[in-house]
Design an enzyme around this catalytic site. Structure first.
Site, PDB file in Angstrom:
ATOM      1  N   VAL A 370      -6.681   7.887  -6.884  1.00 36.49           N
ATOM      2  CA  VAL A 370      -7.326   7.489  -5.576  1.00 36.49           C
ATOM      3  C   VAL A 370      -8.054   9.051  -5.024  1.00 36.49           C
ATOM      4  O   VAL A 370      -8.445   8.904  -3.860  1.00 36.49           O
ATOM      5  CB  VAL A 370      -6.434   6.906  -4.457  1.00 36.49           C
ATOM      6  CG1 VAL A 370      -6.115   5.626  -4.811  1.00 36.49           C
ATOM      7  CG2 VAL A 370      -5.064   7.843  -4.573  1.00 36.49           C
ATOM      8  N   GLU A 371      -8.022  10.049  -5.580  1.00 34.53           N
ATOM      9  CA  GLU A 371      -8.433  11.459  -5.263  1.00 34.53           C
ATOM     10  C   GLU A 371      -8.614  12.456  -6.587  1.00 34.53           C
ATOM     11  O   GLU A 371      -7.879  12.300  -7.279  1.00 34.53           O
ATOM     12  CB  GLU A 371      -7.728  12.146  -4.347  1.00 34.53           C
ATOM     13  CG  GLU A 371      -7.730  11.701  -2.854  1.00 34.53           C
ATOM     14  CD  GLU A 371      -6.794  12.629  -2.019  1.00 34.53           C
ATOM     15  OE1 GLU A 371      -6.928  13.804  -2.163  1.00 34.53           O
ATOM     16  OE2 GLU A 371      -6.161  11.825  -1.047  1.00 34.53           O
TER      17      GLU A 371
END
Ligand code: P53
Length: 474
Positions: A370-371
């Protein structure tokens, strides 16, 4: 072969780093608003220097950020043009409960996100929502001491119940706490901890972490009750620790450092405190106030998937004389085999595959990256375009490694959202010039600029990556 057909490509942001409009439509003040850009920032986010309000002589970039609060339709349209299947964003707690301990939510805050989600839906973009991304209402810090206080579980429960009910059918993917392990390094962020003189900081951090872990399990329970389709994830600031040398002491130290981070996910995914943590807490003289109810909740309501951020691997050694990397919240030893970003973050694409394997081996649940991304100084050329080949190259290598982890190692990966898909304020430094985006935003470290959005070269590159489901990385 390749990524699953429903692979969720997209980008990620956090409310306080992009929304601005810090006091609009009834929004209350949060910890993340009152951390200024500048030298004292780290002392504040590490809980050593108290700053619970705006003070004269400082610049607070989150007040306005990139004003996404008023630009979200335009921004989501650009995400859709890149072909985003998902958009990870966070809810500003203080838009929903301005003080945190009210009984009734603020309708204007709820309406804002509802319209944002509907805008996503219009383009077929699946929202991925971080319930708290480092934010905690200032009132809860002043009145209750932040997450050190068990009452926080009740306020958080009220928040999540409100969100799951209101956004049922609009949002399916939720993350309970951003980078939950960051409490060890930046305890004012997220947990809202400010330490008193002489306080046993470790005791406070782990008790606060326990409250967050219980709150996370409770949120998982409620989410599944309200809608069995809800998918709840934990979120780890990941990046494996490597030993600097094969010296057994270095190898052992790397394993211990990995434990420090995995502790949180072990609880959220396996449902109980791991033996190594119980022993370490005992050795450290730390006693966790843990009720029988807590134990049952943790055991019964584990997460559905494991999400994490990955920017870099880390290196450790017992030899204290070796050189460390610059300016990192996670202090790391310099890895002689790696190049580093302008902010000293070491670039290690294969480390992503190593990290994915370590996490998947440990939990055997679907993963979600997610990042991931490169913070860099971008200079628009005469035509106004940023030719960010360095960013394309960083992302290409990381996506290749992630593809190998899927194709060659068989890891079940739900999606990938690169960090700061549109330029935003840096969490670590408060700078605007540390940019991650595919979309350039005209604003500088002092707050000057028109806020105009412009596509960078990486915009079209990522569009092609998504259109080919990760096959065309050229
Ligand atoms: P910035 C440190 C180390 C790893 C992840 O970071 C971190 C941090 C905090 O700086 O945080 C995550 O903006 C975080 C985002 C943040 C992003 O990494 O310092 O979830 O909010 O912006 C990048 O370059």
């Amino acid at each position: 072969m390749g990524f699953r057909q429903d692979f969720l490509w997209g980008g990620a942001t956090a409310a306080n780093q992009c929304e601005g409009a810090y006091n609009t439509d009834g929004r209350g003040l949060a910890n993340v608003d009152v951390v200024p850009i500048g030298n004292e920032r780290f002392d504040i986010i590490s809980g050593k220097r108290k700053m619970l309000d705006f003070e004269d002589g400082y610049f607070y970039p989150a007040k306005k950020a990139i004003d996404m609060y008023h630009h979200y339709k335009e921004d989501i349209k650009l995400f859709a043009e890149m072909g985003f299947k998902t958009y990870r964003l966070s809810i500003a707690w203080t838009r929903i409960f301005p003080n945190g301990d009210e009984l009734e939510p603020n309708e204007k805050g709820l309406a804002f996100y509802e319209d944002l989600f509907k805008t996503c839906q219009q383009y077929g973009i699946e929202p991925l929502v971080t319930i708290t991304h480092f934010d905690c209402p200032i009132h809860l810090i002043k009145e209750y001491g932040g997450w050190r206080n068990r009452k926080m579980i009740v306020f958080y429960e009220r928040l999540v119940r409100t969100l799951f009910t209101r956004y049922k059918g609009l949002v399916k993917y939720w993350l309970t706490f951003n980078e939950i392990n960051m409490i060890l390094h930046a305890p004012f962020m997220g947990a809202g901890l400010v330490f008193e003189q002489g306080e046993n900081e470790q005791q406070t951090k782990y008790q606060a972490a326990h409250h967050e872990l219980v709150a996370s399990a409770l949120a998982t329970k409620i989410a599944h009750e309200i809608d069995p389709d809800n998918m709840i994830g934990c979120m780890l600031a990941a990046g494996e620790y490597y030993p600097l040398t094969p010296k057994p002491e270095d190898v052992f130290l790397a394993q211990q450092k990995n434990h420090e981070n995995y502790f949180f996910i072990d609880v959220q995914s396996r449902g109980e405190y791991p033996a190594y943590a119980l022993k370490a807490l005992e050795r450290g003289g730390i006693e966790i106030d843990m009720t029988e109810e807590d134990v049952t909740l943790l055991k019964q309501h584990t997460v559905d998937f494991i999400s994490f951020s990955y920017y870099s691997s880390r290196v450790v050694t017992t030899d204290e004389s070796v050189e460390k990397t610059a300016g990192n919240i996670f202090k790391s030893v310099k890895n002689p085999y790696l190049e580093a970003s302008e902010w000293g973050w070491q670039i290690d694409p294969l480390g992503l595959r190593t990290t994915m394997n370590a996490i998947y081996d440990r939990y055997q649940k679907p993963l979600f990256i997610v990042e991931n991304g490169l913070g860099a100084i971008d200079m628009p050329d005469e035509s106004g375009c940023v030719k960010d080949d360095y960013r394309i190259s960083y992302l290409r290598e990381h996506i290749k490694a992630m593809k190998d982890a899927v194709e060659l190692d068989g890891i079940d990966l739900l999606g990938y959202t690169s960090w700061g898909c549109i330029d935003l304020v840096s969490a670590g430094t408060g700078e605007m010039k540390k940019r991650y985006g595919f979309i350039y935003v005209d604003r500088d470290n002092d707050g000057n600029g028109s806020l105009k959005r412009t596509k960078k070269k990486s915009f079209d590159w990522y569009k092609k990556v998504i259109a080919s489901n990760g096959e065309d990385l050229s």
